[in-house]
Design an enzyme around this catalytic site. Structure first.
Site, short mmCIF file in Angstrom:
data_model
loop_
_atom_site.label_atom_id
_atom_site.label_comp_id
_atom_site.label_asym_id
_atom_site.label_seq_id
_atom_site.Cartn_x
_atom_site.Cartn_y
_atom_site.Cartn_z
N ASP A 47 49.60 41.92 76.97
CA ASP A 47 50.54 41.83 76.33
C ASP A 47 50.53 42.29 74.98
O ASP A 47 51.62 41.84 74.49
CB ASP A 47 50.44 40.53 76.80
N SER A 48 49.22 41.94 74.64
CA SER A 48 49.76 42.96 73.14
C SER A 48 50.54 43.87 72.33
O SER A 48 50.47 44.33 71.54
CB SER A 48 48.00 44.28 72.91
N ASP A 86 48.75 42.51 82.48
CA ASP A 86 48.52 41.09 81.90
C ASP A 86 49.82 40.70 82.64
O ASP A 86 51.09 40.96 82.67
CB ASP A 86 48.69 41.35 79.99
N LYS A 116 45.31 41.23 85.13
CA LYS A 116 44.59 40.48 84.72
C LYS A 116 45.49 39.20 83.62
O LYS A 116 46.18 38.71 83.62
CB LYS A 116 44.13 41.32 83.00
N GLU A 118 43.83 35.42 81.41
CA GLU A 118 43.58 35.01 80.43
C GLU A 118 42.75 33.62 80.95
O GLU A 118 43.86 32.75 81.25
CB GLU A 118 44.20 34.25 78.97
N GLU A 185 36.03 39.05 75.27
CA GLU A 185 37.02 39.23 74.03
C GLU A 185 36.02 38.19 72.94
O GLU A 185 35.95 37.30 72.54
CB GLU A 185 38.28 39.27 73.71
O1 KIV Z 1 46.04 42.17 75.33
C1 KIV Z 1 45.57 43.29 75.44
O2 KIV Z 1 45.26 44.15 74.80
C2 KIV Z 1 44.02 42.43 76.49
C3 KIV Z 1 42.82 43.40 75.28
C4 KIV Z 1 42.49 42.47 73.89
C5 KIV Z 1 41.63 43.21 76.39
O3 KIV Z 1 44.16 41.67 76.87
#
Ligand code: KIV
Length: 277
Positions: A47-48, A86, A116, A118, A185
């Protein structure tokens, strides 16, 4: 040797064999196909993408539709690379049923190999339910950007004995819940090593020092594409942004001077009545 896509059992096997692997982000077809051509084993459609592709200040505004929109072309561009997708903020916190529904959407519509999410032990039951529904889960603890505000900002996590112990508890619970791997992280190297030793699933470290099972970086960061912001843990292996700006300027200059397009780049067949004097 042709690249062979990692399978879920490979994650555990690599850890058992002490085989280090690598993991980078991609958010579009072109970048995915470049990573696929490299030896990097895993891609994250993170989600970056909120910051890197959409220009947001943080990840919170990223939606389910954004994620699916970006996961699909990455999966297409990287057939030989394991792809994680994500779960965005708001897609799994409200309740387990909603989390399962959204995980299935990402997995099924996006076509990725796992989701994934969090969070620590408070999400163990959610992780269990998603896995029970047939969707593999990768965990993510330490600095969790979606909730960075409540962690006091983008800071190193697990920097106290109590904080480090909590991370180890989280990791154990997430493993017990069935996650096949765990992103860690921004934690001190010693804590990351303790996490690696505490669980049998691979620890995928970003800003977590050298004693982990896999190193993670955002591709645009490691290639020097994103801009001036560079976290301490990022090593820039190239300055692609500088090269791109240089190439664009050269194109502009040659357009003005007439050097481009030369005969090599033009269709010079003669058309009667349209001769150039
Ligand atoms: O969204 C992302 O790029 C991440 C990485 C920092 C692991 O979760």
């Amino acid at each position: 040797m042709a690249k062979k896509k990692m399978t879920l059992p490979d994650f555990k096997r690599y850890k058992e064999e002490g085989r280090i692997f690598s993991y980078v982000t991609a958010y579009d077809y072109t970048m995915a196909s470049i990573v696929n051509e490299s030896d990097v084993e895993v891609i994250l459609v993170g989600d970056s993408l909120g910051m890197i592709m959409l220009g947001y200040d943080e990840t919170v505004g990223v939606t389910m539709d954004d994620m699916i929109h970006h996961i699909k072309p990455v999966v297409k561009g990287a057939p030989d690379t394991f792809v994680a997708g994500d779960m965005p903020f708001g897609s799994y916190e409200i309740g387990i049923e909603k989390a399962v529904e959204n995980a299935i959407r990402i997995y099924k519509e996006g076509g990725c190999d796992c989701v994934k999410l969090e969070g620590g032990e408070e999400f163990a039951e959610t992780i269990e339910a998603i896995i029970k529904a047939g969707v593999p889960v990768m965990g993510h603890i330490g600095l969790t950007p979606q909730t960075a505000g409540s962690l006091g900002g983008f800071k190193v996590q697990g920097g106290t004995t109590e904080g480090a112990r909590k991370l180890i508890e989280d990791a154990r619970r997430i493993e017990e819940a069935g996650a096949f791997s765990l992103v860690v992280e921004c934690v001190p190297s010693g804590v990351a090593k303790a996490l690696k030793d505490a669980v049998s699933i691979p620890i995928l470290g970003i800003g977590a020092g050298p004693h982990v099972d896999c190193q993670v970086l955002v591709t645009q960061d490691l290639l020097g594409m994103y801009g001036d912001f560079k976290p301490k843990f990022v090593k820039q292996y190239a300055n692609i942004r500088g090269q791109m700006v240089e190439a664009l300027n050269q194109f502009r200059e040659e357009s003005i001077s007439g050097e481009f397009p030369s005969d090599e780049y033009s269709f010079n067949m003669r058309v009667e009545g349209f001769e150039i004097e």
